[in-house]
Structures are given as C-alpha cells and as structure tokens.
Design a protein around this motif. Structure first.
Motif, mmCIF file in Angstrom:
data_model
loop_
_atom_site.group_PDB
_atom_site.id
_atom_site.type_symbol
_atom_site.label_atom_id
_atom_site.label_comp_id
_atom_site.label_asym_id
_atom_site.label_seq_id
_atom_site.Cartn_x
_atom_site.Cartn_y
_atom_site.Cartn_z
ATOM 1 N N PRO A 153 24.755 -12.168 -23.317
ATOM 2 C CA PRO A 153 24.931 -13.577 -23.667
ATOM 3 C C PRO A 153 26.261 -14.101 -23.127
ATOM 4 O O PRO A 153 27.254 -13.374 -23.088
ATOM 5 C CB PRO A 153 24.936 -13.562 -25.197
ATOM 6 N N LYS A 154 26.258 -15.350 -22.716
ATOM 7 C CA LYS A 154 27.438 -15.947 -22.105
ATOM 8 C C LYS A 154 28.319 -16.691 -23.105
ATOM 9 O O LYS A 154 29.509 -16.787 -22.942
ATOM 10 C CB LYS A 154 27.017 -16.935 -21.004
ATOM 11 N N SER A 155 27.729 -17.244 -24.147
ATOM 12 C CA SER A 155 28.500 -18.058 -25.082
ATOM 13 C C SER A 155 28.382 -17.493 -26.488
ATOM 14 O O SER A 155 27.529 -16.645 -26.771
ATOM 15 C CB SER A 155 27.986 -19.500 -25.076
ATOM 16 N N ALA A 156 29.233 -17.995 -27.363
ATOM 17 C CA ALA A 156 29.179 -17.573 -28.759
ATOM 18 C C ALA A 156 27.826 -17.931 -29.373
ATOM 19 O O ALA A 156 27.239 -17.139 -30.115
ATOM 20 C CB ALA A 156 30.316 -18.212 -29.540
ATOM 21 N N ALA A 157 27.308 -19.111 -29.057
ATOM 22 C CA ALA A 157 26.008 -19.532 -29.596
ATOM 23 C C ALA A 157 24.894 -18.600 -29.132
ATOM 24 O O ALA A 157 24.009 -18.241 -29.908
ATOM 25 C CB ALA A 157 25.706 -20.974 -29.189
ATOM 26 N N GLU A 158 24.956 -18.177 -27.862
ATOM 27 C CA GLU A 158 23.962 -17.242 -27.342
ATOM 28 C C GLU A 158 24.092 -15.874 -28.017
ATOM 29 O O GLU A 158 23.088 -15.211 -28.288
ATOM 30 C CB GLU A 158 24.090 -17.097 -25.832
ATOM 31 N N MET A 159 25.322 -15.472 -28.316
ATOM 32 C CA MET A 159 25.531 -14.209 -29.005
ATOM 33 C C MET A 159 24.898 -14.236 -30.393
ATOM 34 O O MET A 159 24.217 -13.292 -30.798
ATOM 35 C CB MET A 159 27.026 -13.900 -29.118
ATOM 36 N N VAL A 160 25.119 -15.326 -31.115
ATOM 37 C CA VAL A 160 24.560 -15.459 -32.461
ATOM 38 C C VAL A 160 23.036 -15.481 -32.397
ATOM 39 O O VAL A 160 22.362 -14.811 -33.181
ATOM 40 C CB VAL A 160 25.104 -16.717 -33.164
ATOM 41 N N ALA A 161 22.482 -16.231 -31.468
ATOM 42 C CA ALA A 161 21.028 -16.323 -31.332
ATOM 43 C C ALA A 161 20.412 -14.977 -30.978
ATOM 44 O O ALA A 161 19.266 -14.707 -31.329
ATOM 45 C CB ALA A 161 20.671 -17.367 -30.281
ATOM 46 N N ALA A 162 21.159 -14.111 -30.312
ATOM 47 C CA ALA A 162 20.640 -12.816 -29.871
ATOM 48 C C ALA A 162 20.708 -11.735 -30.951
ATOM 49 O O ALA A 162 20.177 -10.646 -30.758
ATOM 50 C CB ALA A 162 21.412 -12.343 -28.633
ATOM 51 N N TRP A 163 21.350 -12.016 -32.079
ATOM 52 C CA TRP A 163 21.445 -11.006 -33.133
ATOM 53 C C TRP A 163 20.055 -10.668 -33.649
ATOM 54 O O TRP A 163 19.350 -11.531 -34.168
ATOM 55 C CB TRP A 163 22.297 -11.495 -34.288
ATOM 56 N N PRO A 164 19.636 -9.410 -33.559
ATOM 57 C CA PRO A 164 18.309 -9.026 -34.072
ATOM 58 C C PRO A 164 18.374 -8.822 -35.583
ATOM 59 O O PRO A 164 19.053 -7.921 -36.059
ATOM 60 C CB PRO A 164 18.018 -7.711 -33.347
ATOM 61 N N LEU A 165 17.706 -9.675 -36.318
ATOM 62 C CA LEU A 165 17.676 -9.557 -37.773
ATOM 63 C C LEU A 165 16.322 -9.035 -38.215
ATOM 64 O O LEU A 165 15.302 -9.400 -37.650
ATOM 65 C CB LEU A 165 17.923 -10.924 -38.426
ATOM 66 N N PRO A 166 16.326 -8.200 -39.247
ATOM 67 C CA PRO A 166 15.039 -7.719 -39.757
ATOM 68 C C PRO A 166 14.238 -8.869 -40.361
ATOM 69 O O PRO A 166 14.813 -9.801 -40.932
ATOM 70 C CB PRO A 166 15.420 -6.717 -40.842
ATOM 71 N N GLN A 167 12.932 -8.785 -40.229
ATOM 72 C CA GLN A 167 12.069 -9.796 -40.828
ATOM 73 C C GLN A 167 12.275 -9.775 -42.333
ATOM 74 O O GLN A 167 12.348 -8.715 -42.951
ATOM 75 C CB GLN A 167 10.616 -9.511 -40.489
ATOM 76 N N GLY A 168 12.414 -10.940 -42.922
ATOM 77 C CA GLY A 168 12.610 -11.050 -44.365
ATOM 78 C C GLY A 168 14.063 -11.020 -44.797
ATOM 79 O O GLY A 168 14.349 -11.096 -45.984
ATOM 80 N N ALA A 169 15.004 -10.913 -43.856
ATOM 81 C CA ALA A 169 16.433 -10.912 -44.193
ATOM 82 C C ALA A 169 16.905 -12.361 -44.306
ATOM 83 O O ALA A 169 17.568 -12.888 -43.426
ATOM 84 C CB ALA A 169 17.225 -10.152 -43.139
#
Length: 88
Positions: A5-21
């Motif tokens: 990811p190039k930007s902070a927003a892209e980094m946040v969007a790329a965080w893999p979260l478990p379903q239901g978290a």
C-alpha cells in the motif's frame, strides 16, 4: 509479488480482519474516515501516524475484551460449581 500500500488509507483498508470482528471493523472504519477527512483538507497523514491514531481505540477494545473474558471466566466457574453440586 503483491504491491505494498502507498498511503495510510490504503494500509488501513488492507488490514485483514476476521469476519465478525465488529469492534475492530469499527476502529478501522473510524481510522479510514479520519484519513479521508485529512485528504479532503488537502494533506495526508504519514503512515507512521496510524499507530498514534489506532492506539487509543485498540486499548479500549483490549480493555473490553479483558473485562468480557473475566466475566466469562466467572460465569464458567459458577456453572461448574452448580454442575458439581447437582451431581452430588
């Protein structure tokens, strides 16, 4: 090789979260909203700022988890006690 990811927003969007978290997703959505708002104002927060922005909400979530876990342990102990008494 996947592109980083190039930007902070892209980094946040790329965080893999478990379903239901749901709490973690709420923190992520709030961070994204903050990052988008700063972009709309004409500047972008550096990726290093994510730690500062995320630390407070993550500590709150950790505190809630800690309390919920302690409550669950208390309930389990009570159920075990009731079960033991019933088996006598």
């Amino acid at each position: 090789m996947s592109e980083q990811p190039k930007s902070a927003a892209e980094m946040v969007a790329a965080w893999p979260l478990p379903q239901g978290a749901h709490l973690a997703d709420s923190v992520r959505r709030n961070l994204q909203a903050t990052l988008e708002a700063t972009l709309e104002e004409g500047y972008e927060l550096p990726p290093e700022a994510l730690a500062t922005l995320a630390l407070g909400p993550l500590l709150i979530m950790l505190g809630r988890l800690e309390i919920d876990l302690a409550d669950a342990r208390t309930r389990i102990a009570e159920l075990e006690r009731v079960g033991t008494e019933r088996d006598r």
